[in-house]
Write a protein that holds these residues in place. Structure first.
Motif, PDB file in Angstrom:
ATOM      1  N   LYS A 305      25.080   3.121 -12.711  1.00 55.12           N
ATOM      2  CA  LYS A 305      24.816   2.221 -11.593  1.00 55.12           C
ATOM      3  C   LYS A 305      23.654   1.314 -11.980  1.00 55.12           C
ATOM      4  CE  LYS A 305      23.599   2.186  -6.725  1.00 55.12           C
ATOM      5  NZ  LYS A 305      23.304   2.968  -5.547  1.00 55.12           N
ATOM      6  N   ARG A 306      23.899   0.022 -11.919  1.00 48.23           N
ATOM      7  CA  ARG A 306      22.840  -0.900 -12.301  1.00 48.23           C
ATOM      8  C   ARG A 306      21.643  -0.761 -11.351  1.00 48.23           C
ATOM      9  NH1 ARG A 306      25.014  -6.379 -14.239  1.00 48.23           N
ATOM     10  NH2 ARG A 306      26.318  -4.922 -15.365  1.00 48.23           N
ATOM     11  N   SER A 307      20.445  -0.780 -11.901  1.00 44.74           N
ATOM     12  CA  SER A 307      19.171  -0.670 -11.163  1.00 44.74           C
ATOM     13  C   SER A 307      19.146   0.500 -10.191  1.00 44.74           C
ATOM     14  CB  SER A 307      18.870  -1.930 -10.352  1.00 44.74           C
ATOM     15  OG  SER A 307      19.175  -3.063 -11.050  1.00 44.74           O
ATOM     16  N   MET A 308      19.644   1.630 -10.611  1.00 46.05           N
ATOM     17  CA  MET A 308      19.634   2.762  -9.668  1.00 46.05           C
ATOM     18  C   MET A 308      18.268   3.453  -9.653  1.00 46.05           C
ATOM     19  SD  MET A 308      21.680   5.995 -11.105  1.00 46.05           S
ATOM     20  CE  MET A 308      22.100   6.192 -12.807  1.00 46.05           C
ATOM     21  N   ASN A 309      18.014   4.106  -8.550  1.00 44.38           N
ATOM     22  CA  ASN A 309      16.834   4.958  -8.472  1.00 44.38           C
ATOM     23  C   ASN A 309      17.268   6.301  -9.081  1.00 44.38           C
ATOM     24  OD1 ASN A 309      14.974   6.868  -7.704  1.00 44.38           O
ATOM     25  ND2 ASN A 309      14.517   5.850  -5.759  1.00 44.38           N
ATOM     26  N   THR A 310      16.986   6.460 -10.375  1.00 42.23           N
ATOM     27  CA  THR A 310      17.577   7.578 -11.110  1.00 42.23           C
ATOM     28  C   THR A 310      17.251   8.924 -10.490  1.00 42.23           C
ATOM     29  OG1 THR A 310      17.099   6.225 -13.029  1.00 42.23           O
ATOM     30  CG2 THR A 310      18.005   8.395 -13.451  1.00 42.23           C
ATOM     31  N   SER A 337      21.921   4.991 -16.054  1.00 46.03           N
ATOM     32  CA  SER A 337      22.989   5.993 -16.056  1.00 46.03           C
ATOM     33  C   SER A 337      22.417   7.377 -16.311  1.00 46.03           C
ATOM     34  CB  SER A 337      23.999   5.671 -17.165  1.00 46.03           C
ATOM     35  OG  SER A 337      23.377   5.854 -18.416  1.00 46.03           O
ATOM     36  N   PHE A 338      23.209   8.368 -15.973  1.00 48.12           N
ATOM     37  CA  PHE A 338      22.868   9.723 -16.399  1.00 48.12           C
ATOM     38  C   PHE A 338      24.172  10.485 -16.630  1.00 48.12           C
ATOM     39  CE2 PHE A 338      22.691   9.821 -11.734  1.00 48.12           C
ATOM     40  CZ  PHE A 338      23.560  10.852 -11.429  1.00 48.12           C
ATOM     41  N   ALA A 339      24.084  11.538 -17.427  1.00 51.75           N
ATOM     42  CA  ALA A 339      25.275  12.336 -17.697  1.00 51.75           C
ATOM     43  C   ALA A 339      24.953  13.793 -17.462  1.00 51.75           C
ATOM     44  CB  ALA A 339      25.731  12.119 -19.132  1.00 51.75           C
ATOM     45  N   LEU A 340      25.868  14.487 -16.818  1.00 50.02           N
ATOM     46  CA  LEU A 340      25.690  15.910 -16.545  1.00 50.02           C
ATOM     47  C   LEU A 340      26.762  16.689 -17.289  1.00 50.02           C
ATOM     48  CD1 LEU A 340      25.309  15.633 -12.657  1.00 50.02           C
ATOM     49  CD2 LEU A 340      23.499  15.624 -14.358  1.00 50.02           C
ATOM     50  N   ALA A 361      27.856   9.559  -2.142  1.00 50.36           N
ATOM     51  CA  ALA A 361      26.402   9.694  -2.027  1.00 50.36           C
ATOM     52  C   ALA A 361      25.642   8.673  -2.870  1.00 50.36           C
ATOM     53  CB  ALA A 361      25.989  11.107  -2.423  1.00 50.36           C
ATOM     54  N   VAL A 362      26.103   8.462  -4.097  1.00 54.43           N
ATOM     55  CA  VAL A 362      25.321   7.637  -5.032  1.00 54.43           C
ATOM     56  C   VAL A 362      25.794   6.178  -5.037  1.00 54.43           C
ATOM     57  CG1 VAL A 362      24.614   7.448  -7.476  1.00 54.43           C
ATOM     58  CG2 VAL A 362      24.897   9.693  -6.462  1.00 54.43           C
ATOM     59  N   ARG A 363      27.018   5.944  -4.637  1.00 52.38           N
ATOM     60  CA  ARG A 363      27.652   4.614  -4.691  1.00 52.38           C
ATOM     61  C   ARG A 363      27.491   3.979  -6.088  1.00 52.38           C
ATOM     62  NH1 ARG A 363      30.236   3.745  -0.819  1.00 52.38           N
ATOM     63  NH2 ARG A 363      29.841   4.611   1.227  1.00 52.38           N
TER      64      ARG A 363
END
Ligand code: ASP
Length: 438
Positions: A305-310, A337-340, A361-363
């Motif tokens: 997600k661009r400019s997300m609050n990680t 981005s993040f990866a789980l 939740a994250v959109r």
């Protein structure tokens, strides 16, 4: 010097193995406490007594006669006794046991008889005092080991008798009933005994000459590990290397007792020494890495997600996975981005619900799911202080055409974990072995 020697099922599988155990015990008077498993397999077509006892219980549950299985179990003990010229009244004990089998005996007590009878015979053969685990290994009402009470009882027994033998795998509940531990639990009994008497070494005698650097089914003739720290072992065990029951580590680690894995069939081999601190482990090991282990069957969920609050998004995603009982094994973070990484089996069919919930939740701009991932951990205390290790590892994998899908390093720099396609799993382990340990 005081040593606790625990012998696994294969070490006490038959009369010939009993003789090897006796030779080991007689070779070192410091081995004053022996802990024994139930007789295991004599060859690949044989059965472990514990398995037969569980099978026996299943027969009773379904109302099928278990006479034949009980007969087979009894003859294993009779054979050992007769071959070694012992006196223990196996037949008499079984006669007392049989009438209680179906009505009065719980599954745990029944299964514990494997360790009980094996230990009775071994104690007589070695000339050690038999101390029943029901009298010195105690569980609390919560089903956890009551360590204080257990330590005091084992210490007492050793004060009273010079040399004792305790059956592994079971103990007693406050209600007086016998309870068994999880499979492989004799390792725990041995560790408790070692911790109880502040032993200098806890020897765990089995059928391999210690822990190997890599799985021998994947790497041909891997080198054995001569010294490993508890922390390194935990990393390897977490990644699938199965050596000891995981609950057996804490009691000895806490007391700083070294654990030595030895081979009953090759007592001349030094085996693997597991120690608490790195200083003690020393640097004498010429190899740069200590071990490699891995597991198949992971899924990577990548959220972009661009400019997300990680931190917010990550927290939400973690909460969602937690709700679906899918533990997160690794997290990698990027700017947008993040990866789980989670076990595919744990996610199960919930994966679609997880994605839907994350979307809500994250959109995010994108959620990507990649199944069929293996994680391979390269573990080594020497890696912590040397720059360039990961570079060399990635270079070796890249040159061999292995595509790395995700990378994680343990916070204490003790391990480097790479995620690769399942089909590259074995190749990854081989390449790392050749580059760093071959
Ligand atoms: N006999 C038990 C088992 O087979 C416990 C042990 O051997 O440690 O799991």
């Amino acid at each position: 010097m005081l040593k606790v020697a625990k012998f696994g099922g294969s070490s006490v599988a038959g009369a010939e193995q009993f003789k090897k155990v006796k030779a080991i015990i007689e070779a070192d008077p410091a081995r004053r406490i022996v802990v024994s498993s139930a007789a295991g397999k004599r060859d690949s077509s044989d059965h472990k007594l514990t398995d037969l006892l569980y099978l026996c219980h299943a027969h009773i549950t379904y109302g099928v006669s278990c006479e034949e299985i009980v007969g087979a179990i009894r003859s294993r003990f009779v054979e050992i006794r007769d071959a070694l010229g012992l006196k223990y009244d196996v037949e008499g004990e079984f006669d007392k046991l049989l009438p209680r089998l179906d009505k009065y005996m719980g599954v745990d007590e029944l299964v514990s008889r494997g360790e009980y009878f094996t230990s009775r015979l071994l104690a007589e053969y070695l000339g050690y005092r038999f101390v029943d685990a029901a009298d010195c290994v105690f569980f609390g009402f919560d089903g956890q080991i009551d360590r204080e009470k257990t330590y005091a009882a084992i210490k007492d027994a050793l004060d009273k008798y010079e040399r004792i033998l305790i059956p592994g795998f079971y103990g007693r509940l406050p209600t007086g009933k016998i309870k068994v531990m999880s499979r492989g639990g004799s390792d725990i009994s041995g560790a408790l005994a070692a911790a109880a008497v502040d032993a200098d070494i806890y020897e765990n005698w089995t059928d391999v000459s210690g822990i190997l650097v890599a799985d021998p089914r994947i790497v041909e003739n891997p080198a054995p590990i001569s010294t490993i720290t508890y922390a390194e072992l935990q990393e390897l065990a977490f990644m699938g290397a199965s050596v000891l029951h995981e609950d057996s580590i804490l009691p000895v680690k806490e007391k700083g007792i070294a654990l030595n894995i030895r081979n009953t069939n090759r007592p001349q081999d030094p085996g693997t020494m597991i120690v608490d601190d790195v200083e003690e482990a020393g640097d004498e090991e010429e190899r740069f890495i200590t071990g490699i282990a891995g597991r198949r069957g992971f899924t990577i969920l990548t959220v972009k997600k661009r400019s997300m609050n990680t931190s917010d998004s990550l927290r939400q995603a973690l909460e969602i996975l937690d709700r679906y009982h899918a533990p997160v094994e690794h997290i990698t973070l990027g700017l947008d981005s993040f990866a789980l990484v989670s076990a595919t089996k744990a996610l199960g069919d919930s994966v679609y619900d997880v994605i839907a919930d994350i979307q809500k939740a994250v959109r995010p701009d994108d959620v990507n799911v990649k199944e069929g991932i293996s994680l391979v951990a390269t573990v080594g205390r020497k890696m912590t202080s040397r720059p360039g290790t990961s570079g060399r590892l990635f270079h070796a994998l890249g040159k061999s055409g292995v595509n790395i899908r995700t990378i994680a390093q343990g916070a204490d720099e003790l391990s480097i974990i790479v995620g690769v396609e399942n089909e590259d799993f074995e190749k990854t382990i081989r390449v790392i072995y050749e580059r760093f340990a071959g």
